[in-house]
Structures are given as structure tokens and as C-alpha cells.
Scaffold this motif. Sequence first.
Motif, mmCIF file in Angstrom:
data_model
loop_
_atom_site.group_PDB
_atom_site.id
_atom_site.type_symbol
_atom_site.label_atom_id
_atom_site.label_comp_id
_atom_site.label_asym_id
_atom_site.label_seq_id
_atom_site.Cartn_x
_atom_site.Cartn_y
_atom_site.Cartn_z
ATOM 1 N N ALA A 100 0.728 -0.848 0.772
ATOM 2 C CA ALA A 100 0.295 0.191 0.523
ATOM 3 C C ALA A 100 1.356 1.391 0.283
ATOM 4 O O ALA A 100 1.787 1.478 0.664
ATOM 5 C CB ALA A 100 -0.749 -0.320 1.102
ATOM 6 N N ILE A 101 0.434 2.373 -0.457
ATOM 7 C CA ILE A 101 1.860 3.454 -0.993
ATOM 8 C C ILE A 101 0.141 4.859 0.071
ATOM 9 O O ILE A 101 -1.124 4.675 -0.485
ATOM 10 C CB ILE A 101 1.969 3.969 -1.817
ATOM 11 N N TRP A 102 0.230 5.651 1.352
ATOM 12 C CA TRP A 102 -0.635 5.736 1.546
ATOM 13 C C TRP A 102 0.729 7.577 2.005
ATOM 14 O O TRP A 102 1.719 6.976 2.076
ATOM 15 C CB TRP A 102 -0.712 5.264 2.865
ATOM 16 N N ASN A 103 -0.117 8.657 1.718
ATOM 17 C CA ASN A 103 0.292 10.066 2.091
ATOM 18 C C ASN A 103 1.593 10.551 3.251
ATOM 19 O O ASN A 103 0.089 9.135 4.835
ATOM 20 C CB ASN A 103 -0.240 10.928 2.160
ATOM 21 N N ARG A 104 2.634 10.185 3.885
ATOM 22 C CA ARG A 104 3.294 10.270 4.784
ATOM 23 C C ARG A 104 1.928 11.192 5.820
ATOM 24 O O ARG A 104 2.203 10.514 7.154
ATOM 25 C CB ARG A 104 3.977 10.540 4.905
ATOM 26 N N ASN A 145 3.972 12.405 14.989
ATOM 27 C CA ASN A 145 4.394 13.149 14.146
ATOM 28 C C ASN A 145 4.855 12.986 12.909
ATOM 29 O O ASN A 145 5.843 11.811 12.814
ATOM 30 C CB ASN A 145 5.083 14.023 14.948
ATOM 31 N N VAL A 146 4.468 13.671 11.357
ATOM 32 C CA VAL A 146 5.772 13.578 10.204
ATOM 33 C C VAL A 146 7.488 13.429 11.134
ATOM 34 O O VAL A 146 7.424 14.566 11.426
ATOM 35 C CB VAL A 146 5.427 14.073 9.705
ATOM 36 N N SER A 147 7.832 12.878 10.660
ATOM 37 C CA SER A 147 9.209 13.574 10.522
ATOM 38 C C SER A 147 10.299 12.723 9.764
ATOM 39 O O SER A 147 9.928 12.385 8.331
ATOM 40 C CB SER A 147 9.854 11.980 12.066
ATOM 41 N N SER A 148 11.652 13.388 9.023
ATOM 42 C CA SER A 148 12.243 12.995 7.982
ATOM 43 C C SER A 148 12.689 11.488 8.146
ATOM 44 O O SER A 148 12.857 11.542 8.931
ATOM 45 C CB SER A 148 13.611 13.431 8.379
ATOM 46 N N PRO A 149 12.103 11.421 7.114
ATOM 47 C CA PRO A 149 12.432 9.716 6.294
ATOM 48 C C PRO A 149 13.886 9.328 6.234
ATOM 49 O O PRO A 149 14.640 10.245 6.074
ATOM 50 C CB PRO A 149 11.251 10.060 5.480
ATOM 51 N N SER A 150 13.965 8.049 6.573
ATOM 52 C CA SER A 150 15.592 7.407 6.514
ATOM 53 C C SER A 150 15.647 6.257 5.293
ATOM 54 O O SER A 150 14.609 6.014 6.025
ATOM 55 C CB SER A 150 16.074 6.996 7.674
#
Length: 140
Positions: free
Chosen positions: A55-59, A69-74
Motif C-alpha cells: 500500500a502507498i499512503w500519504n505520510r 508526528n511526521v518526521s524526516s524519513p530515513s
Amino acid sequence: MKPRVSVITIGVNNLEESLLFYRDGLGFPTDGIVGEEFDHGAVAFFDLQPGLKLAIWNRKDIAHETKVNVSSPSPTEFTLGHNVNNKTEVDEVMEKAKRAGAYITDPAHDTFWGGYSGHFQDPDGHLWEVVWNPEWDDVE
């Protein structure tokens, strides 16, 4: 808990762009984006193999749903492994991913353990390994 993973959901920044990458670029089967009638509900599912979907879903929607919380992806948090039957298939999949817009981080090569693999990142930075393992039976 009995291990029973049926959906792997990855966060994306642009659902439409990621849909094009996976559907049109890599050829993953999907019905497209569904759930747009719901707040935070737009998602796309891809059939990977019996009993397993990607599945792809908006962060931002994942953050809303999970109360995180949205954070910087690694990109080094995990990799998705795509196993194939031989070296030629590794090369073919890597080339297909490149044509679809993937960033090749590690071109296909013989590995220290006797296999053959390469790595690429999708448009959102998720790492994929395309690999042939001579110790595994044929994969479908």
C-alpha cells in the motif's frame, strides 16, 4: 502472535507520482487510488503475491491515523526485497526500475555470500533490493 503480514504500507509524499512509479513504471497490478471520499483515506494497493499487498499512503495521512508526528524519513530504516530466479532477472528488474525513475544506489553485482543483487530507491527514497540467492529454490 502468529506472524501474518498481509499489507506492507509505505508513506509517500505524492500519491499520484508514486502510483505512476509502481503501476506504470514497475508494472504492479492495482485498481488505482481508492478512498478519496474520506478525509485522510486516499490510498493505493498493489497485489504482490497471494496474501500480500503493498500500500502507498500519504505520510501526512499515516501520521494522522497513527497519532505520530511526521518526521524526516530515513531510507536505511528498512529495505524491501524482491527475489528473482537468476542474475539476468536482477539486471532486467534493475533496468526497469531505472527507466521508471528509480535512483540506483548500488548497481547489480556479485555479492560476498555468492548471490547477485542491486539496490534502488523509489521516488520517496524507499530502498528496494533486487536479489538472486542461489541457495533458495525458484521464486515465483
